[in-house]
Design a protein around this motif. Structure first.
Motif, short mmCIF file in Angstrom:
data_model
loop_
_atom_site.label_atom_id
_atom_site.label_comp_id
_atom_site.label_asym_id
_atom_site.label_seq_id
_atom_site.Cartn_x
_atom_site.Cartn_y
_atom_site.Cartn_z
N GLN A 221 0.84 -1.19 0.00
CA GLN A 221 0.00 0.00 0.00
C GLN A 221 0.88 1.24 0.00
OE1 GLN A 221 -3.46 -0.04 -0.08
NE2 GLN A 221 -3.31 2.17 -0.41
N ALA A 222 0.90 1.93 -1.14
CA ALA A 222 1.73 3.12 -1.27
C ALA A 222 0.94 4.38 -0.95
CB ALA A 222 2.29 3.21 -2.68
N SER A 223 1.63 5.35 -0.41
CA SER A 223 1.00 6.64 -0.10
C SER A 223 2.05 7.73 -0.15
CB SER A 223 0.35 6.58 1.29
OG SER A 223 1.33 6.32 2.28
N GLY A 224 1.58 8.98 -0.12
CA GLY A 224 2.49 10.11 -0.02
C GLY A 224 2.70 10.89 -1.29
N GLY A 225 2.09 10.46 -2.39
CA GLY A 225 2.24 11.21 -3.62
C GLY A 225 1.51 12.54 -3.56
N GLY A 226 1.73 13.36 -4.57
CA GLY A 226 1.08 14.65 -4.61
C GLY A 226 1.71 15.53 -5.66
N THR B 285 7.95 12.64 0.36
CA THR B 285 8.31 11.33 0.90
C THR B 285 7.18 10.35 0.63
OG1 THR B 285 9.69 12.28 2.65
CG2 THR B 285 8.95 10.02 2.94
N LEU B 286 7.50 9.28 -0.05
CA LEU B 286 6.54 8.22 -0.30
C LEU B 286 6.74 7.13 0.74
CD1 LEU B 286 6.91 7.87 -4.19
CD2 LEU B 286 5.50 9.47 -2.87
N THR C 55 16.53 9.03 -1.30
CA THR C 55 17.00 8.08 -0.30
C THR C 55 15.89 7.08 -0.02
OG1 THR C 55 18.38 9.77 0.76
CG2 THR C 55 17.91 7.78 2.02
N ILE C 56 16.24 5.80 -0.14
CA ILE C 56 15.31 4.74 0.21
C ILE C 56 15.69 4.21 1.59
CG2 ILE C 56 16.65 2.93 -0.96
CD1 ILE C 56 13.95 1.61 -1.69
N SER C 57 14.69 3.90 2.39
CA SER C 57 14.94 3.37 3.73
C SER C 57 13.83 2.41 4.09
CB SER C 57 15.02 4.50 4.76
OG SER C 57 13.81 5.23 4.81
N VAL D 227 8.56 0.76 3.80
CA VAL D 227 9.71 1.26 3.05
C VAL D 227 9.38 2.66 2.57
CG1 VAL D 227 8.93 0.13 0.92
CG2 VAL D 227 11.32 0.82 1.15
N ALA D 228 10.31 3.57 2.71
CA ALA D 228 10.08 4.97 2.38
C ALA D 228 11.02 5.41 1.27
CB ALA D 228 10.28 5.84 3.60
N LEU D 229 10.57 6.41 0.52
CA LEU D 229 11.38 7.02 -0.53
C LEU D 229 11.35 8.52 -0.31
CD1 LEU D 229 12.98 6.16 -3.12
CD2 LEU D 229 10.98 6.98 -4.41
#
Length: 113
Positions: free
Chosen positions: A4-9, A18-19, A67-69, A77-79
């Motif tokens: 489940q991805a979120s954070g776009g805009g 940050t995604l 940066t991916i973490s 997982v964040a971008l």
């Protein structure tokens, strides 16, 4: 497996986003995770990946800006994307090859000039 991805805009050039991707149904600690993107008319391309050991790989076009973490407690997982430019406009997908190939639903990132 669900991603489940979120954070776009929408953000202006030079801005940051940050995604985040929440994973379930996967042995997250053992899974390589990644972010891909697809712009209209283009093929889907790798943006960044991170292995279970924390090794990262970035596309040349985003090195130094992205940066991916991962958080193995929250299974996320964040971008983190900085200094965005209009060429970064795309639908961003969370991905894992663990147990097959699984994609999230995608989240739109639009960078205006």
């Amino acid at each position: 497996v669900q991603l489940q991805a979120s954070g776009g805009g929408t953000v202006q050039a030079g801005g940051s986003l940050t995604l985040s991707c929440a994973a379930s149904g996967v042995n997250f600690r053992l899974a390589t995770m990644g972010w891909y993107r697809q712009a209209p008319g283009n093929q889907r391309e790798m943006v960044a990946t991170i292995t279970s050991a924390g090794y990262t790989n970035y596309a040349d076009s985003v090195k130094g800006r992205v940066t991916i973490s991962r958080n193995n407690v929250r299974n996320t997982v964040a971008l983190q994307m900085n200094n965005l430019n209009p060429e970064d406009t795309a639908v961003y997908y969370c991905y894992t090859p663990w147990g097959g190939k699984y994609w999230g639903q995608g989240t739109q990132v639009t960078v205006s000039s």
